[in-house]
Design an enzyme around this catalytic site. Structure first.
Site, PDB file in Angstrom:
ATOM      1  N   MET A   8      56.912  45.985  36.494  1.00 21.52           N
ATOM      2  CA  MET A   8      55.992  46.106  35.361  1.00 21.52           C
ATOM      3  C   MET A   8      56.776  45.969  34.055  1.00 21.52           C
ATOM      4  O   MET A   8      57.578  46.836  33.705  1.00 21.52           O
ATOM      5  CB  MET A   8      55.255  47.436  35.413  1.00 21.52           C
ATOM      6  CG  MET A   8      54.367  47.593  36.640  1.00 21.52           C
ATOM      7  SD  MET A   8      53.646  49.238  36.781  1.00 21.52           S
ATOM      8  CE  MET A   8      52.597  49.272  35.330  1.00 21.52           C
ATOM      9  N   GLU A   9      56.524  44.885  33.351  1.00 20.85           N
ATOM     10  CA  GLU A   9      57.244  44.595  32.119  1.00 20.85           C
ATOM     11  C   GLU A   9      57.051  45.714  31.091  1.00 20.85           C
ATOM     12  O   GLU A   9      55.942  46.160  30.833  1.00 20.85           O
ATOM     13  CB  GLU A   9      56.749  43.266  31.535  1.00 20.85           C
ATOM     14  CG  GLU A   9      57.318  42.908  30.184  1.00 20.85           C
ATOM     15  CD  GLU A   9      58.816  42.640  30.215  1.00 20.85           C
ATOM     16  OE1 GLU A   9      59.418  42.596  29.139  1.00 20.85           O
ATOM     17  OE2 GLU A   9      59.366  42.476  31.328  1.00 20.85           O
ATOM     18  N   CYS A  98      53.131  36.466  35.768  1.00 18.29           N
ATOM     19  CA  CYS A  98      52.895  37.160  34.504  1.00 18.29           C
ATOM     20  C   CYS A  98      51.717  36.537  33.755  1.00 18.29           C
ATOM     21  O   CYS A  98      51.724  35.336  33.462  1.00 18.29           O
ATOM     22  CB  CYS A  98      54.143  37.134  33.632  1.00 18.29           C
ATOM     23  SG  CYS A  98      53.920  37.988  32.049  1.00 18.29           S
ATOM     24  N   GLY A 223      52.372  48.696  41.814  1.00 16.22           N
ATOM     25  CA  GLY A 223      52.867  48.927  40.458  1.00 16.22           C
ATOM     26  C   GLY A 223      52.198  50.118  39.829  1.00 16.22           C
ATOM     27  O   GLY A 223      52.694  51.241  39.863  1.00 16.22           O
ATOM     28  N   ARG A 224      51.005  49.902  39.257  1.00 21.95           N
ATOM     29  CA  ARG A 224      50.314  50.957  38.526  1.00 21.95           C
ATOM     30  C   ARG A 224      50.037  52.183  39.387  1.00 21.95           C
ATOM     31  O   ARG A 224      50.105  53.324  38.902  1.00 21.95           O
ATOM     32  CB  ARG A 224      49.007  50.409  37.950  1.00 21.95           C
ATOM     33  CG  ARG A 224      49.206  49.363  36.850  1.00 21.95           C
ATOM     34  CD  ARG A 224      47.887  48.719  36.454  1.00 21.95           C
ATOM     35  NE  ARG A 224      47.321  47.948  37.556  1.00 21.95           N
ATOM     36  CZ  ARG A 224      46.041  47.604  37.664  1.00 21.95           C
ATOM     37  NH1 ARG A 224      45.188  47.983  36.729  1.00 21.95           N
ATOM     38  NH2 ARG A 224      45.616  46.880  38.682  1.00 21.95           N
TER      39      ARG A 224
END
Length: 335
Positions: A8-9, A98, A223-224
């Site tokens: 996650m950027e 992305c 990720g989240r």
């Protein structure tokens, strides 16, 4: 049945990788993307994004970390892949997923899914440039304008030598809006022999099992969901064994945030530390009602010292409530 922490950027940096892998259940991590343009980046940039290169590409608890590159020039991507391998990378991942407008505008990330031939050229160039012992992988979505490119792009990546392909179950246009189209991942998985890893909308143990059933993938990238519930991978591991374990308490999660903040102070300038702490607390609102209660105050804090004082006070208050009332009553009192 691997669980991979997503790149996650702007959030999943080295300190948070250390924090989350220490909690347990995570099999692999991927760095934030290193942007490849026209010039050759110096080693310090690779070490900035992947300090684990100093430790055989492992976190302190021994979880492997892949170095992710983003760019559209096959020659330069190959040079940077080779440099990553030279510095100790055991896996080079290529970002075709992305959805950020700035990235796509400069021909990076998901916009490349409009050109599967170029995706093939990039991966083939990197595969040829790195030793055979270095795994070359790619992360993509189901398409850019719509979800019609999943199969074609996955086939292009496999033909170019990608050993594994992570697919986020949405197009660029879908953004992160629910639902995740896991069934579309299944179509791509059936069209290639390379390992396909499912990604998107895994926030609970039940989500994990539904994603596996619908996508047909054994491995998932989260990720989240892992940022919102730091013990999610550990909970999934227990479910795989047919067991149930106690969920992480808010005090335990708050301790992780404090640990992360301390690590950030040796990693980033102070002006950026508070922002990343707030990013994590914002995600924790999805997993903890206590975080939701604290958020209106936390979001207003801009300086590092006041943020740590705020976290210390929150910890002290919650501990006193637990000593007096018990964990469940703490959650109830904050709702």
């Amino acid at each position: 049945m691997r669980i991979i922490l997503a790149p996650m950027e702007g959030l999943v940096d080295a300190p948070i990788r250390e924090t989350l892998t220490k909690v347990g259940g995570i099999d692999r991590c991927v760095t934030e993307f290193i942007r490849v343009t026209h010039g050759m980046l110096p080693p310090r940039i690779f070490y900035k994004y992947a300090p684990e290169l100093h430790n055989n590409s492992l976190t302190r608890v021994g979880v492997p970390v892949a170095v992710q590159l983003l760019g559209s020039d096959p020659h330069m991507m190959a040079r940077h892949g080779a440099k990553a391998a030279e510095l100790g990378a055991t896996q080079v991942d290529i970002n075709f997923g992305c959805p950020a407008k700035t990235v796509n505008k400069h021909k990076g990330g998901c916009v490349l899914m409009r050109e599967p031939e170029l995706m093939h050229e990039i991966v083939a160039a990197v595969r040829q440039a790195v030793p055979a012992t270095v795994l070359v992988t790619a992360k993509m979505r189901l398409g850019y304008d719509d979800r019609s490119m999943g199969v074609a792009c996955a086939q292009a990546l496999e033909a170019a030598g990608a050993g594994e392909i992570v697919i986020h179950a949405r197009s660029k246009k879908d953004g992160y809006k629910p639902p995740a189209y896991w069934e579309e991942i299944a179509k791509a998985r059936e069209a290639v022999k390379a390992k396909v890893i499912a990604n998107g909308d895994i926030f609970t143990v039940a989500d994990y099992w539904r994603c596996r059933e619908v996508s047909g993938c054994d491995d998932v990238m989260i990720g989240r969901g892992l940022v919102a519930r730091p013990d999610l991978a550990r909970q999934i591991r227990a479910s795989q064994r047919g067991e149930s374990i106690e969920m992480m308490t808010w005090l335990e999660a708050l301790a992780l945030v404090q640990e992360y903040g301390c690590a950030l102070q040796g990693w980033l300038e102070d002006k950026y530390v508070t922002g990343r702490i707030k990013q994590w607390m914002n995600y924790l609102r999805q997993g903890f009602s206590e975080a939701e209660a604290l958020w209106p105050q936390a979001r207003k804090i801009r300086e590092v010292a006041p943020m740590f004082e705020f976290l210390n006070q929150a910890t002290a208050v919650d501990q006193r409530l637990i000593d007096c009332c018990g964990q469940q009553d703490v959650a109830n009192s904050l709702n």
